[in-house]
Scaffold this active site. Structure first.
Site, PDB file in Angstrom:
ATOM      1  N   PRO A 302       0.860  -1.185   0.000  1.00 28.01           N
ATOM      2  CA  PRO A 302       0.000   0.000   0.000  1.00 28.01           C
ATOM      3  C   PRO A 302       0.895   1.234   0.000  1.00 28.01           C
ATOM      4  O   PRO A 302       1.853   1.296   0.773  1.00 28.01           O
ATOM      5  CB  PRO A 302      -0.801  -0.120   1.300  1.00 28.01           C
ATOM      6  CG  PRO A 302      -0.172  -1.198   2.103  1.00 28.01           C
ATOM      7  CD  PRO A 302       0.769  -1.959   1.251  1.00 28.01           C
ATOM      8  N   THR A 304       0.639   5.367  -0.011  1.00 33.58           N
ATOM      9  CA  THR A 304      -0.111   6.616  -0.004  1.00 33.58           C
ATOM     10  C   THR A 304       0.344   7.512  -1.152  1.00 33.58           C
ATOM     11  O   THR A 304       1.543   7.621  -1.407  1.00 33.58           O
ATOM     12  CB  THR A 304       0.088   7.321   1.359  1.00 33.58           C
ATOM     13  OG1 THR A 304      -0.495   6.465   2.345  1.00 33.58           O
ATOM     14  CG2 THR A 304      -0.557   8.681   1.410  1.00 33.58           C
ATOM     15  N   GLN A 356      -6.623  -0.953   2.865  1.00 37.96           N
ATOM     16  CA  GLN A 356      -5.906  -0.778   4.135  1.00 37.96           C
ATOM     17  C   GLN A 356      -6.550   0.353   4.936  1.00 37.96           C
ATOM     18  O   GLN A 356      -6.854   1.413   4.382  1.00 37.96           O
ATOM     19  CB  GLN A 356      -4.440  -0.432   3.884  1.00 37.96           C
ATOM     20  CG  GLN A 356      -3.640  -0.422   5.174  1.00 37.96           C
ATOM     21  CD  GLN A 356      -2.205   0.036   4.984  1.00 37.96           C
ATOM     22  OE1 GLN A 356      -1.957   1.139   4.512  1.00 37.96           O
ATOM     23  NE2 GLN A 356      -1.255  -0.795   5.358  1.00 37.96           N
ATOM     24  N   CYS A 387       2.238   2.402  10.379  1.00 41.12           N
ATOM     25  CA  CYS A 387       2.315   3.799   9.935  1.00 41.12           C
ATOM     26  C   CYS A 387       3.115   4.637  10.944  1.00 41.12           C
ATOM     27  O   CYS A 387       2.780   4.677  12.133  1.00 41.12           O
ATOM     28  CB  CYS A 387       0.919   4.375   9.758  1.00 41.12           C
ATOM     29  SG  CYS A 387       0.949   6.057   9.150  1.00 41.12           S
ATOM     30  N   HIS A 456       7.448  -5.092   7.976  1.00 37.50           N
ATOM     31  CA  HIS A 456       8.445  -4.188   7.379  1.00 37.50           C
ATOM     32  C   HIS A 456       9.633  -4.189   8.351  1.00 37.50           C
ATOM     33  O   HIS A 456       9.468  -3.805   9.516  1.00 37.50           O
ATOM     34  CB  HIS A 456       7.829  -2.786   7.203  1.00 37.50           C
ATOM     35  CG  HIS A 456       8.817  -1.752   6.755  1.00 37.50           C
ATOM     36  ND1 HIS A 456       8.571  -0.407   6.817  1.00 37.50           N
ATOM     37  CD2 HIS A 456      10.058  -1.876   6.223  1.00 37.50           C
ATOM     38  CE1 HIS A 456       9.619   0.261   6.365  1.00 37.50           C
ATOM     39  NE2 HIS A 456      10.533  -0.599   5.994  1.00 37.50           N
ATOM     40  N   ASN A 488       9.013  -7.506   4.125  1.00 36.13           N
ATOM     41  CA  ASN A 488       9.000  -6.255   3.372  1.00 36.13           C
ATOM     42  C   ASN A 488      10.222  -5.409   3.713  1.00 36.13           C
ATOM     43  O   ASN A 488      10.526  -5.211   4.886  1.00 36.13           O
ATOM     44  CB  ASN A 488       7.690  -5.505   3.706  1.00 36.13           C
ATOM     45  CG  ASN A 488       7.665  -4.064   3.223  1.00 36.13           C
ATOM     46  OD1 ASN A 488       7.307  -3.158   3.975  1.00 36.13           O
ATOM     47  ND2 ASN A 488       8.037  -3.828   1.996  1.00 36.13           N
ATOM     48  N   GLY A 489      10.931  -4.980   2.681  1.00 34.41           N
ATOM     49  CA  GLY A 489      12.048  -4.071   2.875  1.00 34.41           C
ATOM     50  C   GLY A 489      13.156  -4.222   1.864  1.00 34.41           C
ATOM     51  O   GLY A 489      13.745  -5.299   1.728  1.00 34.41           O
ATOM     52  N   ASP A 490      13.371  -3.153   1.078  1.00 31.33           N
ATOM     53  CA  ASP A 490      14.561  -2.990   0.232  1.00 31.33           C
ATOM     54  C   ASP A 490      14.662  -3.888  -0.996  1.00 31.33           C
ATOM     55  O   ASP A 490      15.757  -4.013  -1.551  1.00 31.33           O
ATOM     56  CB  ASP A 490      15.839  -3.189   1.071  1.00 31.33           C
ATOM     57  CG  ASP A 490      15.903  -2.255   2.260  1.00 31.33           C
ATOM     58  OD1 ASP A 490      15.315  -1.161   2.163  1.00 31.33           O
ATOM     59  OD2 ASP A 490      16.520  -2.614   3.271  1.00 31.33           O
ATOM     60  N   ARG A 512       9.049   0.713  -2.514  1.00 32.74           N
ATOM     61  CA  ARG A 512       9.833   1.646  -3.341  1.00 32.74           C
ATOM     62  C   ARG A 512      10.373   0.970  -4.594  1.00 32.74           C
ATOM     63  O   ARG A 512      10.482   1.600  -5.649  1.00 32.74           O
ATOM     64  CB  ARG A 512      10.967   2.248  -2.512  1.00 32.74           C
ATOM     65  CG  ARG A 512      10.478   3.217  -1.438  1.00 32.74           C
ATOM     66  CD  ARG A 512      11.576   3.515  -0.452  1.00 32.74           C
ATOM     67  NE  ARG A 512      12.087   2.291   0.119  1.00 32.74           N
ATOM     68  CZ  ARG A 512      13.294   2.136   0.660  1.00 32.74           C
ATOM     69  NH1 ARG A 512      14.120   3.162   0.696  1.00 32.74           N
ATOM     70  NH2 ARG A 512      13.681   0.985   1.171  1.00 32.74           N
TER      71      ARG A 512
HETATM   72  C1  LIG Z   1       5.478   6.778  -1.037  1.00 30.86           C
HETATM   73  C2  LIG Z   1       5.225   5.765   0.023  1.00 30.86           C
HETATM   74  C3  LIG Z   1       3.947   5.643   0.546  1.00 30.86           C
HETATM   75  C4  LIG Z   1       3.675   4.680   1.519  1.00 30.86           C
HETATM   76  N1  LIG Z   1       2.400   4.525   1.977  1.00 30.86           N
HETATM   77  C5  LIG Z   1       2.099   3.512   2.815  1.00 30.86           C
HETATM   78  C6  LIG Z   1       0.759   3.234   3.191  1.00 30.86           C
HETATM   79  O1  LIG Z   1      -0.191   3.922   2.808  1.00 30.86           O
HETATM   80  N2  LIG Z   1       0.537   2.173   4.016  1.00 30.86           N
HETATM   81  C7  LIG Z   1       1.556   1.388   4.481  1.00 30.86           C
HETATM   82  O2  LIG Z   1       1.306   0.424   5.217  1.00 30.86           O
HETATM   83  N3  LIG Z   1       2.833   1.629   4.143  1.00 30.86           N
HETATM   84  C8  LIG Z   1       3.116   2.656   3.308  1.00 30.86           C
HETATM   85  N4  LIG Z   1       4.414   2.861   2.923  1.00 30.86           N
HETATM   86  C9  LIG Z   1       5.476   1.952   3.422  1.00 30.86           C
HETATM   87  C10 LIG Z   1       5.649   0.793   2.442  1.00 30.86           C
HETATM   88  O3  LIG Z   1       4.456   0.069   2.276  1.00 30.86           O
HETATM   89  C11 LIG Z   1       6.768  -0.168   2.871  1.00 30.86           C
HETATM   90  O4  LIG Z   1       6.427  -0.760   4.090  1.00 30.86           O
HETATM   91  C12 LIG Z   1       8.107   0.519   3.023  1.00 30.86           C
HETATM   92  O5  LIG Z   1       8.347   1.457   2.000  1.00 30.86           O
HETATM   93  C13 LIG Z   1       9.257  -0.509   3.024  1.00 30.86           C
HETATM   94  O6  LIG Z   1       9.294  -1.224   1.839  1.00 30.86           O
HETATM   95  P1  LIG Z   1      10.393  -0.941   0.699  1.00 30.86           P
HETATM   96  O7  LIG Z   1      11.737  -1.051   1.334  1.00 30.86           O
HETATM   97  O8  LIG Z   1      10.108  -1.998  -0.340  1.00 30.86           O
HETATM   98  O9  LIG Z   1      10.145   0.453   0.199  1.00 30.86           O
HETATM   99  C14 LIG Z   1       4.719   3.829   1.990  1.00 30.86           C
HETATM  100  C15 LIG Z   1       6.008   3.975   1.465  1.00 30.86           C
HETATM  101  C16 LIG Z   1       6.266   4.928   0.501  1.00 30.86           C
HETATM  102  C17 LIG Z   1       7.648   5.038  -0.063  1.00 30.86           C
END
Ligand SMILES: Cc1cc2nc3c(=O)[nH]c(=O)nc-3n(C[C@H](O)[C@H](O)[C@H](O)COP(=O)(O)O)c2cc1C
Length: 641
Positions: A302, A304, A356, A387, A456, A488-490, A512
């Site tokens: 998810p 935002t 969500q 969050c 995460h 979840n992460g990176d 990301r």
């Molecule tokens: C632009 C952006 C918006 C996000 N919005 C949400 C959200 O609405 N709900 C949520 O649970 N996590 C949100 N996250 C966190 C991601 O879902 C994820 O947990 C976090 O970026 C780590 O994953 P990654 O390393 O693959 O980026 C957001 C992250 C980014 C970068």
């Protein structure tokens, strides 16, 4: 970032810098040369030099006016992005971005009375808008392109004369055309579900929606509390409640369903039921709850703002399995706010889709779940208990829930009780950096009714600093069994994904990585690195642009909304380094690229970290920006730390 060498110098003399991605030396350049090239080659509407295997030629055809690209000074945040990263500035959200957005880019619009088939205008002579169609058409900015995606796809364009591609479906005497065969072929098909009906909105505002199952559940809480109070356990409970991030009183007062003072609380009298114990709740839980097999699926996180419906459609095309709406606030949903309900919309291509929600009280969260259950089509509901943002955390929501275990339990049990679909939960490692708590919470959560957990691998305090802790994710995934746990992460490559899966997690979630390169899902499914061309990347952006026009509209307002969301996305996409340019594959998410030239003009433009250059890319697909256009990305995507 600690530098091992004084930046990037001439071709071939580049010395690897700590924290920087390793690029082949022939592509490396300096900041000055990079911007000099991108600026001097840009030809705007003429496009002669904007070449990329023919794709920029197409861009030339769509840009009919000279683009007015805003220049960003080097001492502004945008300028800084292209320069030396300032770790403090580049983290988190751009909170100082302008709040007041222009409400309209059209100076004067066509009156609704004319759009709606010549009905009489209630404002008569005093009406500010155009009534003369020819006059309106003459005043309108030039069309953006020759063909209208909506007309071509659906056989008609609901934006008619106001469409920015109107020529494609307008006769010389200003009548809007329809392709009847196509219209018939699409009859009865509803591509987007979960809209808020006027009737439901009205009932929510009048507090006349019945939440019967919620009432049943919330009654158990008040009964349990009464019992406890009778047993003289009141003090222990108060201590537990006060452990939450905002202190106790406020939460204690909103605990039991029937006595809640929240704005959404005035509900109609519902059928009362006898006292229910925890055991009763479990017995009452419908056995026919829909089952979802989450295992081994690719999950787009998810997101935002960026995880809007058009972006999710792009990811579906590129192979993602599970999609989820952007975080919605439960109180706003209960109040019938149209903008919040928009976050629940689901496209027909989203075959495994969840929404969500965020909230901090058992009553509102349970009712919200019942509302979603009875009025939308979703495959699962997710609680965002990861969050980190102050607005949510300080009220006890988001990852604040992880520290309020009693409330968290009541929320999960309540939501699970009213839902016919699985309830999932997204958490972090914990709140503080050095005190992980997910491993303590997960064994408890298993008994509360969650069907899947996403972890995460970072704490709230940590945000995006340091890499996600996959060792910890592995430990937690073992503790979660038999409940599936997604890590979840990176993740930015199929190799990252493979390594993640080897830890034994049930599945992976990508955030990301999908924004930087949405084709990551194809790469993972096909176990390969895709050396995608800039032309192919522009095609992906074109898909987004078309989906955006379908979702937000093809009139000026819709075009500019599509552009804004595209720019938000481009603020992440510019971090992608083409595979063919890398000295060492794969690119790592925490590595910043040095200044480099792409293999053609468009590839270089796509590597720019300058907002002005993202605007240029948007202009290739959505035409020139309006005069008063202004954009600052919401997320500081360039925090590489
Ligand atoms: C632009 C952006 C918006 C996000 N919005 C949400 C959200 O609405 N709900 C949520 O649970 N996590 C949100 N996250 C966190 C991601 O879902 C994820 O947990 C976090 O970026 C780590 O994953 P990654 O390393 O693959 O980026 C957001 C992250 C980014 C970068």
């Amino acid at each position: 970032m600690e530098k091992a060498a004084e930046g990037n110098t001439e071709k071939g003399t580049h010395v690897a810098v700590k924290g920087e991605a390793a690029l082949r030396p022939e592509f490396i350049t300096t900041k000055e040369k990079f911007h000099g090239f991108v600026d001097s080659e840009w030809q705007g509407s003429k496009g002669e030099k904007a070449r990329d295997n023919g794709t920029a030629e197409e861009a030339k055809a769509t840009c009919v006016e000279e683009p007015e690209v805003k220049k960003f000074k080097p001492d502004t945040e945008e300028g800084n992005k292209a320069g030396k990263p300032d770790s403090k500035r580049l983290r988190g959200q751009n909170k100082s971005r302008p709040h007041k957005k222009p409400t309209t880019y059209d100076e004067k619009r066509l009156c609704l009375s004319v759009i709606q088939e010549n009905r009489e205008c209630p404002f008569g002579d005093k009406c500010y808008f155009y009534h003369d169609i020819a006059e309106y058409m003459a005043s309108k900015p030039a069309d953006i392109g020759e063909s209208c995606y909506l007309y071509d796809t659906f056989g008609k364009c609901p934006f008619g004369l106001c469409c920015r591609f109107a020529k494609a479906h307008t006769t010389p005497d200003f009548k809007t055309m329809e392709n009847t065969d196509l219209v018939k072929a699409r009859e009865g098909k509803i591509p987007v579900k979960n809209s808020l009906s006027k009737d439901l909105q009205y009932r929510l505002r009048k507090h006349s929606v019945a939440f019967e199952k919620s009432a049943e559940y919330l009654k158990t809480l008040s009964n349990n509390r009464d019992k406890k109070e009778q047993q003289g356990n009141g003090e222990a409970r108060a201590a537990q409640v006060s452990a939450g991030p905002t202190g106790g009183e406020q939460h204690a007062s909103t605990e039991a369903g029937t006595q809640l003072p929240s704005s959404t609380d005035k509900q109609p009298p519902v059928k009362t039921v006898g006292p229910l114990t925890d055991a009763d709740v479990i017995k009452l839980r419908p056995c026919e709850k829909k089952q979802v097999d989450f295992r081994d699926k690719l999950y787009l996180a998810p997101l935002t703002t960026c995880g809007n419906l058009p972006f999710r459609r792009v990811c579906k095309r590129l192979g993602v399995d599970i999609t989820c709406g952007e975080m919605a606030m439960c109180t706003n949903l209960l109040q019938g706010q149209q903008s919040e309900w928009a976050l629940l919309k689901r496209h027909e291509s989203e075959d495994l889709f969840g929404v969500q929600v965020e909230g901090c009280f058992p009553d509102t969260m349970t009712r919200c779940a019942e509302l979603i259950n009875n009025n939308t089509e979703v495959d699962f509901v997710d609680i965002n208990s990861g969050c980190p943002i102050d607005l949510v955390y300080k009220k006890g929501g988001g990852c604040g829930l992880m520290t309020r275990t009693r409330k968290f339990e009541q929320i999960i049990k309540g939501m699970d009780y009213v839902l016919d679909v699985p309830l999932t939960v997204k958490i972090r490692t914990g709140v503080q950096e050095k005190s992980n708590m997910a491993h303590k919470l997960i064994p408890e959560m298993k008994n509360w009714g969650v069907s899947m957990i996403t972890l995460h691998g970072r704490s709230r305090e940590q945000r995006y600093t340091k890499l996600a802790d996959w060792d910890y994710i592995t430990t937690c995934s073992k503790l979660a069994g038999p409940i599936p746990l997604f890590g979840n992460g990176d993740i930015l490559s199929y190799e990252d994904a493979m390594k993640a899966k080897e830890t034994g997690v049930a599945g992976i979630m990508i955030a990301r990585g999908a924004l930087i390169k949405p084709w990551i899902f194809t790469e993972i499914k096909e176990s390969r690195h895709w050396d995608i061309s800039s032309g192919e990347r522009l095609d992906i952006l074109r898909d987004f642009s078309n989906f955006g026009l379908e979702h937000w509209g093809s009139d000026t307002r819709g075009v500019e909304k599509t552009r804004t969301f595209m720019l938000e996305w481009l603020s992440f996409m510019c971090r992608y380094i083409p595979v063919g340019l890398l000295e060492r594959v794969p690119q790592k998410i925490n590595e910043r690229p040095p200044y480099y030239m792409g293999r053609n003009y468009l590839e270089s433009l796509m590597a720019s970290q300058n907002v002005g250059d993202w605007v240029r890319i948007s202009e290739m697909l959505l035409g020139p920006v309006p005069k008063n256009f202004n954009f600052l990305p919401k997320h500081k995507a360039n925090s590489y730390k």
